[in-house]
Scaffold this motif. Structure first.
Motif, PDB file in Angstrom:
ATOM      1  N   GLY A 134       7.224  10.994 -11.663  1.00  0.00           N
ATOM      2  CA  GLY A 134       8.313  10.842 -12.559  1.00  0.00           C
ATOM      3  C   GLY A 134       8.629  12.119 -12.876  1.00  0.00           C
ATOM      4  N   PHE A 135       9.556  12.276 -13.909  1.00  0.00           N
ATOM      5  CA  PHE A 135      10.264  13.368 -14.390  1.00  0.00           C
ATOM      6  C   PHE A 135      10.863  13.141 -15.946  1.00  0.00           C
ATOM      7  CE2 PHE A 135      14.316  11.723 -13.101  1.00  0.00           C
ATOM      8  CZ  PHE A 135      15.198  12.297 -14.012  1.00  0.00           C
ATOM      9  N   ILE A 136      10.645  14.272 -16.763  1.00  0.00           N
ATOM     10  CA  ILE A 136      11.341  14.141 -18.050  1.00  0.00           C
ATOM     11  C   ILE A 136      12.302  15.266 -18.268  1.00  0.00           C
ATOM     12  CG2 ILE A 136       9.649  15.151 -19.353  1.00  0.00           C
ATOM     13  CD1 ILE A 136      10.265  13.057 -21.527  1.00  0.00           C
ATOM     14  N   HIS A 137      13.523  15.101 -18.695  1.00  0.00           N
ATOM     15  CA  HIS A 137      14.553  16.282 -18.973  1.00  0.00           C
ATOM     16  C   HIS A 137      14.504  16.377 -20.565  1.00  0.00           C
ATOM     17  CE1 HIS A 137      19.122  17.656 -18.969  1.00  0.00           C
ATOM     18  NE2 HIS A 137      17.966  18.689 -19.101  1.00  0.00           N
ATOM     19  N   LEU A 138      14.276  17.465 -21.076  1.00  0.00           N
ATOM     20  CA  LEU A 138      14.121  17.773 -22.510  1.00  0.00           C
ATOM     21  C   LEU A 138      15.306  18.710 -22.888  1.00  0.00           C
ATOM     22  CD1 LEU A 138      10.366  17.914 -22.889  1.00  0.00           C
ATOM     23  CD2 LEU A 138      11.824  16.065 -23.318  1.00  0.00           C
ATOM     24  N   GLN A 139      16.004  18.598 -23.969  1.00  0.00           N
ATOM     25  CA  GLN A 139      17.064  19.421 -24.347  1.00  0.00           C
ATOM     26  C   GLN A 139      16.856  19.689 -25.845  1.00  0.00           C
ATOM     27  OE1 GLN A 139      20.340  16.768 -23.057  1.00  0.00           O
ATOM     28  NE2 GLN A 139      20.812  18.629 -22.093  1.00  0.00           N
ATOM     29  N   THR A 140      17.394  20.626 -26.376  1.00  0.00           N
ATOM     30  CA  THR A 140      17.715  20.738 -28.031  1.00  0.00           C
ATOM     31  C   THR A 140      19.084  20.262 -28.304  1.00  0.00           C
ATOM     32  OG1 THR A 140      16.102  22.597 -27.861  1.00  0.00           O
ATOM     33  CG2 THR A 140      17.516  22.499 -29.701  1.00  0.00           C
ATOM     34  N   ARG A 141      18.790  19.531 -29.365  1.00  0.00           N
ATOM     35  CA  ARG A 141      19.896  19.227 -30.188  1.00  0.00           C
ATOM     36  C   ARG A 141      19.857  19.456 -31.514  1.00  0.00           C
ATOM     37  NH1 ARG A 141      22.654  14.674 -26.957  1.00  0.00           N
ATOM     38  NH2 ARG A 141      22.567  15.446 -25.099  1.00  0.00           N
ATOM     39  N   ILE A 142      20.963  19.292 -32.294  1.00  0.00           N
ATOM     40  CA  ILE A 142      21.140  19.546 -33.812  1.00  0.00           C
ATOM     41  C   ILE A 142      21.090  18.150 -34.526  1.00  0.00           C
ATOM     42  CG2 ILE A 142      22.278  20.572 -35.638  1.00  0.00           C
ATOM     43  CD1 ILE A 142      21.061  22.712 -33.717  1.00  0.00           C
ATOM     44  N   ASP A 143      20.467  17.914 -35.264  1.00  0.00           N
ATOM     45  CA  ASP A 143      20.460  16.872 -35.952  1.00  0.00           C
ATOM     46  C   ASP A 143      21.555  16.753 -36.948  1.00  0.00           C
ATOM     47  OD1 ASP A 143      18.648  14.090 -36.959  1.00  0.00           O
ATOM     48  OD2 ASP A 143      19.438  15.214 -38.892  1.00  0.00           O
ATOM     49  N   TYR A 144      22.491  15.698 -36.688  1.00  0.00           N
ATOM     50  CA  TYR A 144      23.638  15.288 -37.571  1.00  0.00           C
ATOM     51  C   TYR A 144      23.543  15.488 -39.056  1.00  0.00           C
ATOM     52  CZ  TYR A 144      28.097  13.343 -39.068  1.00  0.00           C
ATOM     53  OH  TYR A 144      29.159  13.090 -39.851  1.00  0.00           O
ATOM     54  N   PHE A 145      22.471  14.975 -39.719  1.00  0.00           N
ATOM     55  CA  PHE A 145      22.353  14.752 -41.225  1.00  0.00           C
ATOM     56  C   PHE A 145      21.648  15.942 -41.662  1.00  0.00           C
ATOM     57  CE2 PHE A 145      22.450  10.537 -39.439  1.00  0.00           C
ATOM     58  CZ  PHE A 145      23.744   9.885 -40.073  1.00  0.00           C
ATOM     59  N   SER A 146      20.563  16.592 -41.051  1.00  0.00           N
ATOM     60  CA  SER A 146      19.842  17.645 -41.522  1.00  0.00           C
ATOM     61  C   SER A 146      20.252  19.204 -41.099  1.00  0.00           C
ATOM     62  CB  SER A 146      18.473  17.357 -41.227  1.00  0.00           C
ATOM     63  OG  SER A 146      18.094  17.797 -39.858  1.00  0.00           O
ATOM     64  N   GLY A 147      20.919  18.881 -40.052  1.00  0.00           N
ATOM     65  CA  GLY A 147      21.337  20.361 -39.628  1.00  0.00           C
ATOM     66  C   GLY A 147      20.250  21.241 -38.744  1.00  0.00           C
ATOM     67  N   GLU A 148      19.002  20.372 -38.614  1.00  0.00           N
ATOM     68  CA  GLU A 148      17.976  21.184 -38.188  1.00  0.00           C
ATOM     69  C   GLU A 148      17.852  20.746 -36.302  1.00  0.00           C
ATOM     70  OE1 GLU A 148      14.510  19.750 -40.131  1.00  0.00           O
ATOM     71  OE2 GLU A 148      14.892  20.715 -42.064  1.00  0.00           O
ATOM     72  N   LYS A 149      17.351  21.670 -35.784  1.00  0.00           N
ATOM     73  CA  LYS A 149      17.105  21.551 -34.223  1.00  0.00           C
ATOM     74  C   LYS A 149      16.012  20.413 -34.112  1.00  0.00           C
ATOM     75  CE  LYS A 149      18.372  26.042 -32.489  1.00  0.00           C
ATOM     76  NZ  LYS A 149      17.649  27.334 -31.776  1.00  0.00           N
ATOM     77  N   GLN A 150      16.394  19.458 -33.062  1.00  0.00           N
ATOM     78  CA  GLN A 150      15.184  18.506 -32.666  1.00  0.00           C
ATOM     79  C   GLN A 150      15.153  18.578 -31.346  1.00  0.00           C
ATOM     80  OE1 GLN A 150      17.332  15.328 -34.471  1.00  0.00           O
ATOM     81  NE2 GLN A 150      18.600  15.022 -32.600  1.00  0.00           N
ATOM     82  N   GLY A 151      14.063  17.850 -30.647  1.00  0.00           N
ATOM     83  CA  GLY A 151      13.915  17.830 -29.276  1.00  0.00           C
ATOM     84  C   GLY A 151      14.798  16.543 -29.160  1.00  0.00           C
ATOM     85  N   TYR A 152      15.080  16.560 -27.837  1.00  0.00           N
ATOM     86  CA  TYR A 152      15.996  15.209 -27.288  1.00  0.00           C
ATOM     87  C   TYR A 152      15.549  15.119 -25.856  1.00  0.00           C
ATOM     88  CZ  TYR A 152      20.047  12.756 -25.537  1.00  0.00           C
ATOM     89  OH  TYR A 152      20.817  11.593 -25.034  1.00  0.00           O
ATOM     90  N   ILE A 153      15.128  13.817 -25.634  1.00  0.00           N
ATOM     91  CA  ILE A 153      14.740  13.315 -24.303  1.00  0.00           C
ATOM     92  C   ILE A 153      16.009  12.783 -23.700  1.00  0.00           C
ATOM     93  CG2 ILE A 153      13.620  11.673 -22.900  1.00  0.00           C
ATOM     94  CD1 ILE A 153      11.368  11.432 -25.182  1.00  0.00           C
ATOM     95  N   SER A 154      16.605  13.592 -22.861  1.00  0.00           N
ATOM     96  CA  SER A 154      18.088  13.438 -21.982  1.00  0.00           C
ATOM     97  C   SER A 154      17.742  12.467 -21.058  1.00  0.00           C
ATOM     98  CB  SER A 154      18.385  14.699 -21.488  1.00  0.00           C
ATOM     99  OG  SER A 154      19.638  14.594 -20.765  1.00  0.00           O
ATOM    100  N   ASP A 155      16.738  12.647 -20.240  1.00  0.00           N
ATOM    101  CA  ASP A 155      16.417  11.589 -19.053  1.00  0.00           C
ATOM    102  C   ASP A 155      14.658  11.447 -18.733  1.00  0.00           C
ATOM    103  OD1 ASP A 155      19.240  11.508 -17.831  1.00  0.00           O
ATOM    104  OD2 ASP A 155      18.689  13.579 -17.841  1.00  0.00           O
ATOM    105  N   VAL A 156      14.560  10.249 -18.572  1.00  0.00           N
ATOM    106  CA  VAL A 156      13.101  10.275 -18.359  1.00  0.00           C
ATOM    107  C   VAL A 156      12.882   8.935 -17.277  1.00  0.00           C
ATOM    108  CG1 VAL A 156      12.474   8.968 -20.372  1.00  0.00           C
ATOM    109  CG2 VAL A 156      10.545   9.986 -19.077  1.00  0.00           C
ATOM    110  N   ALA A 157      12.148   9.063 -16.239  1.00  0.00           N
ATOM    111  CA  ALA A 157      12.089   8.015 -15.273  1.00  0.00           C
ATOM    112  C   ALA A 157      11.083   8.258 -14.499  1.00  0.00           C
ATOM    113  CB  ALA A 157      13.619   8.208 -14.049  1.00  0.00           C
ATOM    114  N   VAL A 158      10.314   6.836 -14.202  1.00  0.00           N
ATOM    115  CA  VAL A 158       8.965   6.886 -13.369  1.00  0.00           C
ATOM    116  C   VAL A 158       9.498   6.079 -12.222  1.00  0.00           C
ATOM    117  CG1 VAL A 158       6.834   5.966 -13.180  1.00  0.00           C
ATOM    118  CG2 VAL A 158       7.776   6.921 -15.416  1.00  0.00           C
ATOM    119  N   ASP A 159       9.170   6.651 -10.807  1.00  0.00           N
ATOM    120  CA  ASP A 159       9.118   5.897  -9.657  1.00  0.00           C
ATOM    121  C   ASP A 159       8.604   4.584  -9.893  1.00  0.00           C
ATOM    122  OD1 ASP A 159       8.082   5.351  -6.994  1.00  0.00           O
ATOM    123  OD2 ASP A 159       9.387   6.931  -6.312  1.00  0.00           O
ATOM    124  N   SER A 160       9.015   3.428  -9.348  1.00  0.00           N
ATOM    125  CA  SER A 160       8.838   2.267  -9.706  1.00  0.00           C
ATOM    126  C   SER A 160       7.346   1.989  -8.811  1.00  0.00           C
ATOM    127  CB  SER A 160       9.779   1.319  -8.848  1.00  0.00           C
ATOM    128  OG  SER A 160      10.002   1.629  -7.517  1.00  0.00           O
TER     129      SER A 160
END
Length: 156
Positions: free
Chosen positions: A70-96
């Motif tokens: 499997g894999f996971i793709h992580l990004q950084t996003r800015i929280d709309y309400f706090s303006g702080e950086k946050q971790g964001y799981i863009s994609d995660v998938a496990v082979d069936s």
């Protein structure tokens, strides 16, 4: 079973792309087409692998005997309400063939650790309401609903 999680290397590309259809293998809203979802995700993942954004990462779960799991793709996003950086799981998938073996849990823990190392206090993701399997996995791993998006198709 000895599963490890490691950073993405270019030779993982075909494996990651082979899992794109996992993102549409559930009941979709009537206005969504699996081909559109798969094509959009494929293009986004190709870009993420070829031109990674700053403050992003891709991790691979691998079984020493059975191969890539499997894999996971992580990004950084800015929280709309706090303006702080946050971790964001863009994609995660496990082979069936690896479902039910704790791979998703390992990848989500990797996301938590990565977010913690970045100094982020929040880790977020989006999931289709019809993806009940993923919803259960996320809730079992401590995720809770935050904002619920509604959509309405507007007739011409």
């Amino acid at each position: 079973m000895a599963i490890s999680v490691r950073s993405f290397v270019p030779s993982d590309r075909n494996f990651i792309l082979s899992l794109v259809s996992r993102f549409s293998e559930f009941e979709l809203p009537d206005w969504r087409e699996s081909d559109d979802i798969d094509n959009t995700n494929r293009l986004a993942l190709i870009k993420a692998m070829e031109q990674p954004e700053p403050e992003s990462a891709i991790f691979i779960a691998e079984d020493e005997t059975d191969g890539l799991a499997g894999f996971i793709h992580l990004q950084t996003r800015i929280d709309y309400f706090s303006g702080e950086k946050q971790g964001y799981i863009s994609d995660v998938a496990v082979d069936s063939s690896f479902e039910g073996r704790g791979i998703g849990h390992m990848l989500l823990k990797t996301a938590e650790n990565w977010s913690r190392e970045q100094g982020y206090a929040l880790l977020t993701l989006f999931v289709f309401a019809g993806n009940t399997h993923a919803l259960r996995v996320y809730e079992k791993n401590g995720f809770a609903q935050d904002i619920i998006r509604y959509a309405k198709v507007i007739d011409p």
